[in-house]
Design a protein around this motif. Structure first.
Motif, mmCIF file in Angstrom:
data_model
loop_
_atom_site.group_PDB
_atom_site.id
_atom_site.type_symbol
_atom_site.label_atom_id
_atom_site.label_comp_id
_atom_site.label_asym_id
_atom_site.label_seq_id
_atom_site.Cartn_x
_atom_site.Cartn_y
_atom_site.Cartn_z
ATOM 1 N N PHE A 53 0.818 -1.207 0.000
ATOM 2 C CA PHE A 53 0.000 0.000 0.000
ATOM 3 C C PHE A 53 0.860 1.269 0.000
ATOM 4 C CE2 PHE A 53 -2.956 -3.246 1.352
ATOM 5 C CZ PHE A 53 -4.065 -2.926 0.584
ATOM 6 N N VAL A 54 2.095 1.171 0.472
ATOM 7 C CA VAL A 54 3.016 2.301 0.338
ATOM 8 C C VAL A 54 3.302 2.524 -1.146
ATOM 9 C CG1 VAL A 54 5.388 3.070 0.718
ATOM 10 C CG2 VAL A 54 4.077 2.124 2.609
ATOM 11 N N LYS A 55 3.546 1.428 -1.885
ATOM 12 C CA LYS A 55 3.786 1.543 -3.324
ATOM 13 C C LYS A 55 2.571 2.140 -4.037
ATOM 14 C CE LYS A 55 7.079 -2.284 -3.733
ATOM 15 N NZ LYS A 55 7.323 -3.629 -4.331
ATOM 16 N N GLN A 110 -0.152 7.851 7.719
ATOM 17 C CA GLN A 110 -0.152 6.563 8.421
ATOM 18 C C GLN A 110 -0.253 6.751 9.930
ATOM 19 O OE1 GLN A 110 3.081 3.879 7.388
ATOM 20 N NE2 GLN A 110 3.187 3.094 9.479
ATOM 21 N N TYR A 111 0.601 7.604 10.488
ATOM 22 C CA TYR A 111 0.622 7.774 11.940
ATOM 23 C C TYR A 111 -0.533 8.639 12.446
ATOM 24 C CZ TYR A 111 4.914 5.211 12.505
ATOM 25 O OH TYR A 111 5.836 4.197 12.539
ATOM 26 N N PHE A 112 -1.000 9.566 11.624
ATOM 27 C CA PHE A 112 -2.150 10.372 12.032
ATOM 28 C C PHE A 112 -3.400 9.501 12.172
ATOM 29 C CE2 PHE A 112 -6.008 12.641 10.657
ATOM 30 C CZ PHE A 112 -6.115 13.553 11.695
ATOM 31 N N PHE A 113 -3.730 8.766 11.104
ATOM 32 C CA PHE A 113 -4.936 7.931 11.143
ATOM 33 C C PHE A 113 -4.793 6.798 12.154
ATOM 34 C CE2 PHE A 113 -5.528 9.846 6.899
ATOM 35 C CZ PHE A 113 -6.838 10.300 7.047
ATOM 36 N N GLY A 114 -3.612 6.202 12.227
ATOM 37 C CA GLY A 114 -3.399 5.113 13.175
ATOM 38 C C GLY A 114 -3.559 5.563 14.615
ATOM 39 N N THR A 115 -3.003 6.726 14.931
ATOM 40 C CA THR A 115 -3.089 7.244 16.304
ATOM 41 C C THR A 115 -4.524 7.606 16.669
ATOM 42 O OG1 THR A 115 -0.829 8.118 16.115
ATOM 43 C CG2 THR A 115 -2.195 8.991 17.897
ATOM 44 N N LEU A 142 -5.633 5.127 6.187
ATOM 45 C CA LEU A 142 -6.401 4.251 7.072
ATOM 46 C C LEU A 142 -5.834 2.835 7.077
ATOM 47 C CD1 LEU A 142 -10.028 5.468 6.277
ATOM 48 C CD2 LEU A 142 -8.854 5.640 8.485
ATOM 49 N N ILE A 143 -5.527 2.320 5.880
ATOM 50 C CA ILE A 143 -4.978 0.965 5.796
ATOM 51 C C ILE A 143 -3.593 0.912 6.432
ATOM 52 C CG2 ILE A 143 -4.167 -0.825 4.213
ATOM 53 C CD1 ILE A 143 -6.377 0.052 2.291
ATOM 54 N N LEU A 144 -2.743 1.889 6.100
ATOM 55 C CA LEU A 144 -1.395 1.930 6.672
ATOM 56 C C LEU A 144 -1.453 2.161 8.174
ATOM 57 C CD1 LEU A 144 0.418 4.075 3.941
ATOM 58 C CD2 LEU A 144 0.612 1.607 4.311
#
Length: 303
Positions: free
Chosen positions: A23-25, A41-46, A216-218
């Motif tokens: 998903f990064v690719k 990644q870190y915003f949505f994950g947190t 969201l996925i990351l």
């Protein structure tokens, strides 16, 4: 049964990381930058992990413990940043092989901090895993694979911080729920991303919404699940075995690239995948007795 459950949690944590590269690719192909990918990644994950914490009980924690757990999030963030940095001068196959060195660095940590000399069976499992990683990464069939000392250093640093993340997962915050610990780990990592990358796009609603499907996925598979699963399983399996089980990351990355990205996977890569899985299973069987000893030793180390 419980030991198998905890080992499975760590194994699945590694599997979660294996999903990320695909998903990064896709995010890069959609035109997003490293700052946007990591920041999203870190915003949505947190946000997701703290949303889950709000619906749980027993979340009391002292300021000292909270501060320590925030600091423990630093190596989680640095692992991704070091790995992405190595990709600037190394191809993806070489970079992931250097990241994969955590399988022996974890054993070295176990030897240094817990005085647990690796057994012949454990060393054999590590050798099998490393051979499997070279084959699975498809290095043997690539022409003109180049090395740079900068890329090697960044790659090895990513493996070191990844090992440190796993190691800390086994010893910190023993009186705190895994969900709250994971939220604090993620927050600490997000702070590092903010300081180092300055993701100002978070204040641009259109860019943020465009990044949302990938973020969201990351966030789920890179920020929420791995720390949570490691924090559940690592205190019970110990750092020795706990740094072998996440080797599941590479087989999952290869399968995802085949299924989602439609990349070609040759027979040598499948041999590598089989060797990695065999190394994980073999180490789990051989070290069944050692797990109890590791847990006993870990119980004497708290923060």
């Amino acid at each position: 049964m419980k030991k198998g459950y905890y080992a499975l949690a760590v194994f699945l944590g590694g599997c979660s990381y294996g999903i990320l590269s695909t998903f990064v690719k896709l995010a890069y192909a959609a035109g997003f930058s490293l700052t946007e990918v990591s920041g999203g990644q870190y915003f949505f994950g947190t946000v997701i992990i703290w949303g889950a914490v709000l619906f749980t009980k027993n979340n009391k924690i002292s300021l000292k413990e909270a501060f320590i757990l925030l600091l423990c999030g630093i190596p989680f963030a640095l692992t991704g940043l070091f790995y992405y940095q190595s990709l600037k001068t190394l191809n993806a196959s070489m970079a992931i092989v250097f990241l994969f060195q955590f399988v022996w660095i974890g054993t070295l940590f176990d030897w240094i901090f817990y005085k647990k000399k690796p057994t012949k069976g454990k060393l054999l499992s590590i050798v099998i895993l490393l051979i499997g990683s070279f084959l699975a990464a498809n290095i043997t069939t690539q022409q003109g694979v180049a090395l740079s000392w900068q890329g090697v250093i960044w790659g090895l640093l990513s493996s070191l911080t990844y090992t440190l993340s796993l190691f800390l997962s086994s010893i910190v915050g023993k009186n705190t729920t895994p969900l709250l610990k994971s939220a604090l780990f993620s927050t600490g990592a997000f702070i590092v991303i903010i300081v180092l990358l300055r993701p100002t796009f978070l204040f641009n609603f259109s860019v943020l919404m465009g990044m949302a499907p990938y973020g969201l996925i990351l966030g789920i598979f890179g920020v929420v699940l791995p720390p949570l699963l490691f924090l559940i399983g690592m205190p019970h399996v110990g750092p020795g075995l706990g740094t072998i089980l996440p080797a599941s990351e590479l087989p999952v990355a290869i399968i995802m690239s085949l299924v989602v990205l439609k990349e070609q996977v040759n027979w040598l890569q499948w041999v590598g995948v089989i060797l990695i899985l065999a190394g994980i299973i073999g180490s789990n069987i051989r070290l069944d007795k050692e797990k109890a000893d590791e847990v006993k030793d870990c119980s004497n180390v708290t923060f």
